[in-house]
Write an enzyme that holds these catalytic residues in place. Structure first.
Site, mmCIF file in Angstrom:
data_model
loop_
_atom_site.group_PDB
_atom_site.id
_atom_site.type_symbol
_atom_site.label_atom_id
_atom_site.label_comp_id
_atom_site.label_asym_id
_atom_site.label_seq_id
_atom_site.Cartn_x
_atom_site.Cartn_y
_atom_site.Cartn_z
ATOM 1 N N CYS A 22 -28.960 -106.683 56.687
ATOM 2 C CA CYS A 22 -30.059 -107.025 58.338
ATOM 3 C C CYS A 22 -28.852 -106.041 59.620
ATOM 4 O O CYS A 22 -28.256 -104.921 58.984
ATOM 5 C CB CYS A 22 -28.821 -108.668 58.319
ATOM 6 S SG CYS A 22 -27.209 -108.926 58.174
ATOM 7 N N GLY A 48 -33.306 -103.900 58.007
ATOM 8 C CA GLY A 48 -33.887 -105.213 57.684
ATOM 9 C C GLY A 48 -35.488 -105.557 58.094
ATOM 10 O O GLY A 48 -36.004 -105.371 59.400
ATOM 11 N N ASN A 127 -23.641 -109.808 59.573
ATOM 12 C CA ASN A 127 -24.764 -108.495 58.988
ATOM 13 C C ASN A 127 -23.288 -108.570 58.073
ATOM 14 O O ASN A 127 -21.725 -108.753 58.428
ATOM 15 C CB ASN A 127 -24.480 -107.572 59.737
ATOM 16 C CG ASN A 127 -24.375 -106.463 58.839
ATOM 17 O OD1 ASN A 127 -24.432 -106.283 57.758
ATOM 18 N ND2 ASN A 127 -24.227 -104.867 59.148
ATOM 19 N N GLY A 128 -23.614 -109.332 56.779
ATOM 20 C CA GLY A 128 -22.778 -108.886 55.841
ATOM 21 C C GLY A 128 -22.970 -110.026 54.501
ATOM 22 O O GLY A 128 -24.428 -110.791 54.260
ATOM 23 N N TYR A 268 -26.809 -94.010 52.747
ATOM 24 C CA TYR A 268 -27.833 -94.004 53.305
ATOM 25 C C TYR A 268 -28.293 -95.298 53.920
ATOM 26 O O TYR A 268 -29.450 -95.038 55.279
ATOM 27 C CB TYR A 268 -28.436 -94.941 51.596
ATOM 28 C CG TYR A 268 -29.732 -95.494 52.049
ATOM 29 C CD1 TYR A 268 -30.750 -94.874 51.240
ATOM 30 C CD2 TYR A 268 -30.011 -96.709 51.277
ATOM 31 C CE1 TYR A 268 -32.643 -95.154 51.403
ATOM 32 C CE2 TYR A 268 -31.113 -97.241 50.957
ATOM 33 C CZ TYR A 268 -32.248 -96.239 50.704
ATOM 34 O OH TYR A 268 -33.493 -97.162 50.676
#
Length: 491
Positions: A22, A48, A127-128, A268
């Protein structure tokens, strides 16, 4: 953010690329803040692509929210929708779901989450991944909490509801002190925008300025660029910022810890035009290619990236080796998930729906293919077959990350360890299984050098989180251990 499976037909990934789960974005102090958030989420779409949501606040209309499946461009560009999100304060979220959960995707899992408290409403986006979410969820349910989603992120809202603190920012602190794992959180009240990173700073979060009194919080700097915001700085590991219109307060709610930023963000996840830790992501990836060429030279005719993530590393490899760079594989940019009905025949086409070999360039050549990673290896085999079918004389793989041998539990969609090729095979065995003339990965030290650590990785105190490569988890994944996950034995 642990939720449900992605769309069943995604021909390019085939479960063979790691997915950041996300991205988050928030704005305060500008008119029509939700429109800025929509633009920011569009720039973060790579983090996302399954769903997105926005919550805004306006004194006249209160809190308003919209959550939709699909791309930002297909939902949050419609005037009829954006008019329902007025105000100078808004936050948003884009997400992937993880492949490990069971069930059907539900709109209730799409963030931001919202809750009404005695001192007013608040929304959060995360996020995580919370590694003790299962234990927290059990505890909260036993004490009367009623969950509306399957997401681990919802635990934060319930922990805030149980806090006895007198204001929302203090309740956010209370809640996050109970949470283990990795989190970059943005939250909003009626008057404040809040940003927090966990003590290790595993996931990114940056601060920007816009206009005279406006502030922005974002997962990456590239999303600041799209709205013309000025990059100020990164939110530091363990830091919490509380922003009112034109004012910012910083605090440190967690015990100090040595930062362990996710090194795969450099490899990435992040966009190449973003800045991480003061370093250009593009330049780091180019330098990875330089290190690869030094560590694993090979005599060949062409260096070709596997688009698009392998391109900067392939450029670096070409520059260092002197072997010409060429676009031997071309991506079809316009093949979306709704291209045609995914019949079995179409499924079998696999990566050919999105990637095509430049036959005139490849025929008779010894080709070095540079890719960002090998996860299950299935896509690598298909690409190798395409290159050989086009008449290549030799195919050599060079991989811009070390072997991915361990799953990530900090916000990355990773297969179970038994499905990771590097967990069950040596480098030579992987080479033979993929069926290429040679296969080499960058070393962990080489990756660290490319990321700016001249002496490589410090084995006693690693500078990054590299658990997916090393098996050394900076935060024990307690939920997974409870399920039987075996940690790497101490050496």
């Amino acid at each position: 953010m642990r939720t449900f499976p992605r769309h069943p037909f995604d021909p390019i990934s085939d479960g063979d690329k790691l997915k950041e789960e996300c991205g988050v974005f928030g704005v305060i102090g500008v008119a029509e803040a939700a429109n800025f958030v929509a633009l920011g989420l569009h720039a973060l779409q790579h983090r996302g692509q399954e769903a997105g949501g926005i919550v805004s606040y306006d004194p006249e209309h209160g809190f308003n929210s919209a959550r939709r499946f699909g791309y930002v461009r297909d939902n949050f560009t419609k005037a009829s929708l954006m008019e329902t999100l007025p105000g100078e304060l808004a936050i948003g979220h884009v997400r992937y779901s993880t492949a490990g959960s069971k069930g059907h995707t539900a709109i209730r899992d799409v963030q931001p989450f919202f809750g009404e408290f005695s001192m007013g409403g608040a929304a959060i986006a995360h996020n995580g991944n919370i590694t003790n979410a299962a234990a927290l969820r059990r505890e909260l349910i036993e004490r009367g909490s009623i969950f509306q989603s399957s997401s681990d992120s919802e635990c934060i809202i319930h922990l805030m509801a149980r806090s006895i603190q007198k204001n929302i920012p203090e309740r956010v602190k209370d809640a996050l002190r109970r949470v283990e794992g990795a989190f970059s959180v943005i939250a909003m009240t009626r008057t404040k925008l809040i940003g927090v990173r966990d003590a290790l700073g595993v996931r990114p979060l940056v601060l920007g300025r816009i206009g005279d009194d406006g502030y922005v919080l974002s997962s990456e700097t590239c999303a600041l660029d799209i709205i013309g915001a000025e990059f100020v700085r990164e939110i530091e590991p363990g830091e919490m910022v509380v922003i009112s219109k034109g004012e910012l307060e910083s605090s440190r709610p967690f015990a100090p810890a040595k930062p362990r930023f996710c090194i795969f963000e450099h490899v990435y996840f992040s966009r190449p035009d973003s800045i991480l830790g003061g370093r250009s992501v593009y330049e780091t990836r180019r330098q990875i290619g330089v290190e690869l060429a030094r560590e694993a030279p090979i005599d060949a005719d062409l260096v070709c990236p596997v688009p698009d993530s392998g391109t900067p590393a392939a450029i670096g490899f070409s520059q260092e080796s002197g072997i010409p760079f060429a676009m031997g594989i071309v991506r079809n940019q316009y093949m979306g998930r709704t291209f045609i009905e995914p019949t079995e025949q179409i499924r079998n086409m696999g990566v050919r729906l999105k990637l095509n070999v430049n036959r005139a360039l490849i025929k008779g050549k010894r080709v070095i293919l540079v890719d960002d990673s090998v996860v299950r290896g299935t896509t690598s085999r298909k690409i190798k077959d395409m290159i050989l079918d086009a008449g290549a004389a030799e195919v050599h793989f060079r991989i811009a990350s070390p072997p991915t041998a361990w799953p990530c539990f900090y916000g990355v969609d990773t297969p179970d360890r038994g499905k990771l090729l590097a967990a069950t095979m040596s480098e030579d065995e992987m080479r033979d299984w993929i069926g290429v003339d040679s296969l080499r990965f960058i070393s962990l030290d080489g990756l660290y050098r490319a990321a700016g650590e001249a002496r490589g990785r410090n084995p006693d105190a690693p500078q990054y989180c590299d658990a997916c490569f090393s098996g050394e988890y900076p935060v024990a994944p307690s939920d997974q251990i409870e399920k039987g996950f075996q940690m790497k034995a101490a050496e």
